[in-house]
Design an enzyme around this catalytic site. Structure first.
Site, PDB file in Angstrom:
ATOM      1  N   ASP A 113     119.345 -36.195  21.028  1.00 53.86           N
ATOM      2  CA  ASP A 113     120.359 -37.085  20.449  1.00 53.86           C
ATOM      3  C   ASP A 113     119.890 -38.538  20.470  1.00 53.86           C
ATOM      4  O   ASP A 113     118.992 -38.919  21.225  1.00 53.86           O
ATOM      5  CB  ASP A 113     121.690 -36.948  21.198  1.00 53.86           C
ATOM      6  CG  ASP A 113     121.612 -37.392  22.651  1.00 53.86           C
ATOM      7  OD1 ASP A 113     120.591 -37.108  23.309  1.00 53.86           O
ATOM      8  OD2 ASP A 113     122.573 -38.010  23.146  1.00 53.86           O
ATOM      9  N   GLU A 178     121.964 -36.816  26.101  1.00 52.47           N
ATOM     10  CA  GLU A 178     121.485 -37.783  27.092  1.00 52.47           C
ATOM     11  C   GLU A 178     122.144 -39.126  26.897  1.00 52.47           C
ATOM     12  O   GLU A 178     122.452 -39.834  27.865  1.00 52.47           O
ATOM     13  CB  GLU A 178     119.959 -37.925  27.000  1.00 52.47           C
ATOM     14  CG  GLU A 178     119.325 -38.744  28.116  1.00 52.47           C
ATOM     15  CD  GLU A 178     119.304 -40.247  27.868  1.00 52.47           C
ATOM     16  OE1 GLU A 178     119.020 -41.011  28.813  1.00 52.47           O
ATOM     17  OE2 GLU A 178     119.563 -40.667  26.712  1.00 52.47           O
TER      18      GLU A 178
END
Length: 460
Positions: A113, A178
């Site tokens: 991400d 994350e």
């Protein structure tokens, strides 16, 4: 006993092959380094394809990124598994089996991400992966950290092409979320039976770009504390001067926090401490006022006010002392104030499960650190002073288990642009990073402690 009439046939065949073998030696075709090398443009194209997948929070396209990663794994014959410890949050695990499965494995971690972008503030669309005339690749994730995930894969592609066979198994993990704390990604992986069965001995995760010629290595990181301070007071007319109004009390706290922030920043400016060694405090939001159809009521002092702060605490700090400062100076009950640590469930300990500071030894006492430095230098890189990462990464979830975890992103002579507008990485720097990881993975996957035939996880 063999038939005497056929005893010279093998030698006869070898004599026929000798001229051909001599030609191979002359051309260097038996040298693995002379195997045909892939056109760098194909390597860059794959990087662009990964960058063009929109995995920005809050709605990352994890299906597309997963399909891409798995397809790349298949192209170089890596084993792949996809786990959803949380529904809709895929953790992609790739494996390059080692010849000795009893040896602890290597884990190369990256997250899929990226943070959101303000498209209008970029010179090129953040998911176009545009390459300008200087070879700079503009894209969200070009530094943080799609570069690293693909560099792992490209380094293994080169190692496989050269004929290298690892002694230790090498795992690659591509984890989600994350950028919003890692709780549904790396944390779930680290807690899982899947991870236990991987027998991991060391973890590599992300670092930061370096504006200088020295690569940056990180042996720890600051823990996030997200603090919300609330103040209350009697509401009143906008023209009246009140003692202990909500906003007045909150301003006193903000000023106290500002002075503390300045004292920490002064240590950095004076060169006494690095950024990752001080406690940083930055205001994230300020909330007060009574809304009206046209904005806010101007002649009414509000009865409540709140401010949010992003605090980062290094492993060397005293967390008890900081909590005492918050309770007594920043949000004292005597001023009708309260505070919440971890409004978003982000108050991460600076200690591991054994009560030790969350640090990985950055010296020769840690063979993984020494191997890393040697491999980088062997690939032509220079190394700066070991650092504490100024923000937070998924590496903390592996350090909590007592594992050595090192932060490293091979980018030198590059401005630090993670989470910034116009994030970019030069394509030559990206390609050089692949060579760096090729050297590192080869060193790590070949490592056996001297004098040890069979090595347990605790013995590396």
């Amino acid at each position: 006993m063999e038939n005497a009439g056929n005893s010279d046939r093998p030698n006869h065949h070898w004599r026929r092959l000798l001229p051909l073998l001599s030609l191979f030696l002359l051309l260097g075709l038996t040298n693995s380094s002379s195997l045909p090398q892939e056109d760098p443009s194909s390597t860059i194209t794959r990087f662009q394809e990964y960058l063009q997948i929109n995995t920005a929070q809050p709605n990352p396209d994890y299906k597309k990124s997963t399909d891409f990663i798995v397809s790349q794994a298949k192209s170089i014959s890596l084993e792949s598994q996809t786990h959803e410890f949380v529904e809709g949050k895929p953790v992609v695990l790739l494996k390059w089996p080692g010849s000795d499965p009893s040896l602890p494995s290597i884990l190369l971690n990256s997250h899929t991400d990226v943070v959101p972008s303000e498209h209008s503030k970029w010179n090129h669309h953040p998911f176009s992966a545009h390459i300008d005339g200087q070879g700079n690749i503009y894209a969200r994730g070009s530094q943080d950290m799609k570069c690293v995930g693909l560099q792992y894969l490209e380094a293994i592609r080169k190692l496989k092409s050269s004929g290298f066979e690892p002694k230790r198994s090498v795992y690659l993990s591509f984890v989600p979320d994350e950028e919003i704390g890692g709780h549904t990604g790396a944390e779930k992986l680290a807690e899982s039976d899947v991870f236990k069965n991987m027998n991991v001995g060391v973890v590599l995760d992300e670092g930061l770009a370096s504006p200088t010629e020295n690569y940056r290595l990180f042996f720890g990181e600051r823990s996030p504390w997200w603090l919300v301070i609330k103040a209350t007071g009697a509401p009143g007319h906008g023209a009246k001067l009140y003692d202990n109004s909500a906003l007045e009390n909150l301003f006193k706290s903000i000023e106290s926090i500002r002075r503390f922030r300045a004292s920490q920043f002064d240590l950095i400016k004076a060169g006494l401490k690095a950024e990752g060694e001080v406690i940083s405090v930055n205001m994230a939001f300020l909330k007060a006022g009574t809304p009206s159809p046209t904005g806010f009521v101007m002649n009414l002092q509000p009865s409540e006010a709140a401010a949010g702060f992003d605090i980062r605490v290094p492993p060397s700090a005293d967390p008890q002392s900081l909590e005492k400062r918050i309770a007594e100076e920043w949000a004292p009950a005597s001023r009708n104030m309260t505070f919440e640590l971890g409004q978003f469930k982000q108050k991460v300990s600076v200690y591991d499960d054994s009560g030790r500071p969350l640090l990985t030894a950055p010296d020769s006492s840690n063979p993984w650190w020494a191997l890393l430095e040697e491999a980088i230098r062997k690939a032509g890189g220079k190394i700066g002073k070991p650092e504490i990462f100024p923000a937070s990464t998924d590496a903390r979830y592996f350090r909590l288990l007592g594992l050595p975890a090192i932060g490293f992103s091979p980018m030198v002579n590059t401005p630090i642009l993670l989470h910034d507008h116009n994030e970019f990485l030069n394509q030559a720097e990206y390609l050089k990073g692949i060579d760096i990881y090729e050297s590192i993975i080869k060193a790590y996957a070949s490592y056996i402690p001297q004098g040890r035939a069979n090595v347990s996880k605790d013995e590396l």
